[in-house]
Design a protein around this motif. Sequence first.
Motif, PDB file in Angstrom:
ATOM      1  N   PRO A  26      33.463  17.651  33.584  1.00 33.28           N
ATOM      2  CA  PRO A  26      31.964  18.206  34.124  1.00 33.28           C
ATOM      3  C   PRO A  26      32.217  18.854  35.333  1.00 33.28           C
ATOM      4  O   PRO A  26      33.018  18.578  36.274  1.00 33.28           O
ATOM      5  N   VAL A  27      31.265  20.087  35.673  1.00 36.73           N
ATOM      6  CA  VAL A  27      31.546  20.372  36.982  1.00 36.73           C
ATOM      7  C   VAL A  27      29.898  20.486  37.378  1.00 36.73           C
ATOM      8  O   VAL A  27      28.907  21.072  36.872  1.00 36.73           O
ATOM      9  N   PHE A  28      29.565  19.746  38.418  1.00 34.76           N
ATOM     10  CA  PHE A  28      28.292  19.567  39.005  1.00 34.76           C
ATOM     11  C   PHE A  28      28.017  20.121  40.464  1.00 34.76           C
ATOM     12  O   PHE A  28      28.844  19.667  41.204  1.00 34.76           O
ATOM     13  N   ASN A  29      27.224  21.059  40.595  1.00 39.15           N
ATOM     14  CA  ASN A  29      26.946  21.735  41.934  1.00 39.15           C
ATOM     15  C   ASN A  29      28.331  21.972  42.642  1.00 39.15           C
ATOM     16  O   ASN A  29      28.531  21.856  43.891  1.00 39.15           O
ATOM     17  N   GLY A  30      29.191  22.782  41.634  1.00 37.59           N
ATOM     18  CA  GLY A  30      30.400  23.237  42.337  1.00 37.59           C
ATOM     19  C   GLY A  30      31.610  22.410  42.494  1.00 37.59           C
ATOM     20  O   GLY A  30      32.708  22.410  42.965  1.00 37.59           O
ATOM     21  N   ASP A  31      31.248  20.848  42.286  1.00 38.76           N
ATOM     22  CA  ASP A  31      32.436  19.711  42.366  1.00 38.76           C
ATOM     23  C   ASP A  31      32.755  19.142  41.007  1.00 38.76           C
ATOM     24  O   ASP A  31      32.280  18.763  40.219  1.00 38.76           O
ATOM     25  N   SER A  32      34.161  19.749  40.897  1.00 34.56           N
ATOM     26  CA  SER A  32      34.851  19.230  39.676  1.00 34.56           C
ATOM     27  C   SER A  32      35.102  17.902  39.615  1.00 34.56           C
ATOM     28  O   SER A  32      35.823  17.367  40.558  1.00 34.56           O
ATOM     29  N   GLY A  33      35.110  17.108  38.665  1.00 42.91           N
ATOM     30  CA  GLY A  33      35.018  15.499  38.721  1.00 42.91           C
ATOM     31  C   GLY A  33      36.311  14.814  37.949  1.00 42.91           C
ATOM     32  O   GLY A  33      36.101  13.928  37.585  1.00 42.91           O
ATOM     33  N   TRP A  34      37.315  15.473  37.926  1.00 42.22           N
ATOM     34  CA  TRP A  34      38.632  15.132  37.108  1.00 42.22           C
ATOM     35  C   TRP A  34      39.101  13.585  37.733  1.00 42.22           C
ATOM     36  O   TRP A  34      39.859  13.187  36.747  1.00 42.22           O
ATOM     37  N   GLN A  35      38.975  13.490  38.982  1.00 42.32           N
ATOM     38  CA  GLN A  35      39.154  12.188  39.797  1.00 42.32           C
ATOM     39  C   GLN A  35      38.474  10.900  39.152  1.00 42.32           C
ATOM     40  O   GLN A  35      38.733   9.871  39.289  1.00 42.32           O
ATOM     41  N   LEU A  36      37.346  11.346  38.717  1.00 42.29           N
ATOM     42  CA  LEU A  36      36.300  10.435  38.061  1.00 42.29           C
ATOM     43  C   LEU A  36      36.463  10.109  36.639  1.00 42.29           C
ATOM     44  O   LEU A  36      36.157   8.996  36.244  1.00 42.29           O
ATOM     45  N   TYR A  37      36.988  11.163  35.943  1.00 37.50           N
ATOM     46  CA  TYR A  37      37.212  11.151  34.290  1.00 37.50           C
ATOM     47  C   TYR A  37      38.721  11.310  34.193  1.00 37.50           C
ATOM     48  O   TYR A  37      39.045  12.468  34.126  1.00 37.50           O
ATOM     49  N   HIS A  38      39.267  10.322  33.880  1.00 36.63           N
ATOM     50  CA  HIS A  38      40.690  10.401  33.487  1.00 36.63           C
ATOM     51  C   HIS A  38      41.101   9.087  32.408  1.00 36.63           C
ATOM     52  O   HIS A  38      40.167   8.461  32.248  1.00 36.63           O
ATOM     53  N   GLY A  39      42.231   9.793  31.914  1.00 38.60           N
ATOM     54  CA  GLY A  39      42.559   8.577  30.800  1.00 38.60           C
ATOM     55  C   GLY A  39      42.049   9.262  29.258  1.00 38.60           C
ATOM     56  O   GLY A  39      41.646  10.532  29.012  1.00 38.60           O
ATOM     57  N   GLU A  40      41.926   8.135  28.250  1.00 33.71           N
ATOM     58  CA  GLU A  40      41.509   8.346  26.968  1.00 33.71           C
ATOM     59  C   GLU A  40      40.190   9.233  26.859  1.00 33.71           C
ATOM     60  O   GLU A  40      39.200   8.810  27.555  1.00 33.71           O
ATOM     61  N   GLY A  41      40.115  10.128  26.288  1.00 34.70           N
ATOM     62  CA  GLY A  41      38.731  10.808  26.029  1.00 34.70           C
ATOM     63  C   GLY A  41      38.632  11.958  27.250  1.00 34.70           C
ATOM     64  O   GLY A  41      37.532  12.797  26.955  1.00 34.70           O
ATOM     65  N   TYR A  42      39.415  12.085  28.008  1.00 36.99           N
ATOM     66  CA  TYR A  42      39.530  12.769  29.042  1.00 36.99           C
ATOM     67  C   TYR A  42      40.669  13.898  29.170  1.00 36.99           C
ATOM     68  O   TYR A  42      40.733  14.945  29.882  1.00 36.99           O
ATOM     69  N   GLY A  43      41.861  13.209  28.683  1.00 33.31           N
ATOM     70  CA  GLY A  43      43.139  14.173  28.549  1.00 33.31           C
ATOM     71  C   GLY A  43      44.086  13.645  27.571  1.00 33.31           C
ATOM     72  O   GLY A  43      43.770  12.458  27.047  1.00 33.31           O
ATOM     73  N   ALA A  44      44.926  14.393  27.033  1.00 33.53           N
ATOM     74  CA  ALA A  44      46.005  13.641  26.222  1.00 33.53           C
ATOM     75  C   ALA A  44      47.080  14.418  26.196  1.00 33.53           C
ATOM     76  O   ALA A  44      47.210  15.645  26.773  1.00 33.53           O
ATOM     77  N   ALA A  45      48.212  13.646  25.625  1.00 33.85           N
ATOM     78  CA  ALA A  45      49.481  14.348  25.748  1.00 33.85           C
ATOM     79  C   ALA A  45      49.705  15.396  24.675  1.00 33.85           C
ATOM     80  O   ALA A  45      49.417  15.329  23.494  1.00 33.85           O
ATOM     81  N   ILE A  46      50.401  16.632  24.960  1.00 34.99           N
ATOM     82  CA  ILE A  46      50.797  17.548  24.084  1.00 34.99           C
ATOM     83  C   ILE A  46      51.623  18.333  24.884  1.00 34.99           C
ATOM     84  O   ILE A  46      51.740  18.659  26.009  1.00 34.99           O
ATOM     85  N   LYS A  47      52.939  18.757  23.965  1.00 26.85           N
ATOM     86  CA  LYS A  47      53.857  19.616  24.616  1.00 26.85           C
ATOM     87  C   LYS A  47      53.497  21.196  24.038  1.00 26.85           C
ATOM     88  O   LYS A  47      53.173  21.471  22.832  1.00 26.85           O
ATOM     89  N   TYR A  48      53.401  22.117  25.123  1.00 25.88           N
ATOM     90  CA  TYR A  48      53.262  23.300  25.093  1.00 25.88           C
ATOM     91  C   TYR A  48      54.360  24.187  24.629  1.00 25.88           C
ATOM     92  O   TYR A  48      55.610  23.798  24.899  1.00 25.88           O
ATOM     93  N   GLU A  49      54.090  25.392  23.948  1.00 27.88           N
ATOM     94  CA  GLU A  49      55.115  26.376  23.633  1.00 27.88           C
ATOM     95  C   GLU A  49      54.838  27.286  24.853  1.00 27.88           C
ATOM     96  O   GLU A  49      53.861  28.219  24.553  1.00 27.88           O
TER      97      GLU A  49
END
Length: 367
Positions: A112-135
């Motif tokens: 999520p982005v609240f008040n201009g602050d992206s929260g990726w350091q708070l939301y990590h691991g399963e449910g927030y990102g996943a492995a995939i090989k891009y083409e």
Amino acid sequence: MWLCIFTVILSLACITNSSAQSIPFSSDKWDISARETRVENYFGRESLYLKGGQAIFKDADFKNGVIEFDIAFSGERGFMGVIFRVQDSRNFEDFYMRPHQSGKPDANQYTPVFNGDSGWQLYHGEGYGAAIKYEFNNWMPVKLVVSGKRAEIYIMDMESPVLVTHDLKREIAAGKIGLKAGNLAPAHFSNFRFRNIDNPELKGVPPKVEKASETTILSWQVSNNFPEAFLDQKHKLSKQDKESLSWQKFACEETGVANLARLQSPRDGKNTVFAKVVIRSDHEQIKKIQFGFSDRIRVFFNDRLLYSGNNNYASRDFRFLGTIGFFDELYLPFKKGENEIWMAVSEDFGGWGLLAKLENLDGVKIQ
């Protein structure tokens, strides 16, 4: 006759809801703001080249449904994807891809982005990102299915979601949709379309959420924001230091994370807040507290500074992400009666947050 008319109307509604035409990027319904942008032919089709900005489709009023587009990028370090339920330029849901992390668990990110602050350091691991090989340097179809607090993301394989997001963090509210690419590597987008559907089908199984333990602090009093420099060389808080502060009660998420950007923005140099809690002890004792923070912290216990820490991105080595967890601990000298923990948390970017838990509740009560 009325039955025939009703049948026709229902059929038209179903057609509108089940299919969507691609929206050309030459349309004046796009609001594009970027360092570099142009509409051009790329790999045989009309596309939007985007770098360092966003393209917002102004006519969208999207709460639940399906968003689809094709994307192409190289393997260079970059951050490109889609934003949705956009309330304004500083509040929205965000999903983006990291080409340079192709094949790794953080190849992509929901935050999520609240008040201009992206929260990726708070939301990590399963449910927030996943492995995939891009083409790389090829068109890849992307589909988001959004329903209430859940979302599924499909990349290349349109039958099986690569990422199942179990808990969208912002409120469920309709908003605009946009495409984005960061300041590093550019991306090409094509074949953008979306459908509003009240209850779209979800195929994935959401991950199990580990809820906070009973020893976790689930509610804080949070102050107004102020410049971090206010605390320089301050080893003890005085009555005068506290007089200028105003407070509001703030409930943590079920995991114990307090996303402080929900309350205010770390803009204009005011990048620090206090989060305080009162703990009553029935006798003098030493008790461990474990905590995590982003980006920096000063811990005051009964007005005295006990700890200062730095969890910034790349602050410990070039691979250090600064993600939050119960990675730090202190042994607090509780006195009998009320004790106050004040945690001053400062933010640069990537998530303004805090979580903390006691080793046990023997002889203490969190007020």
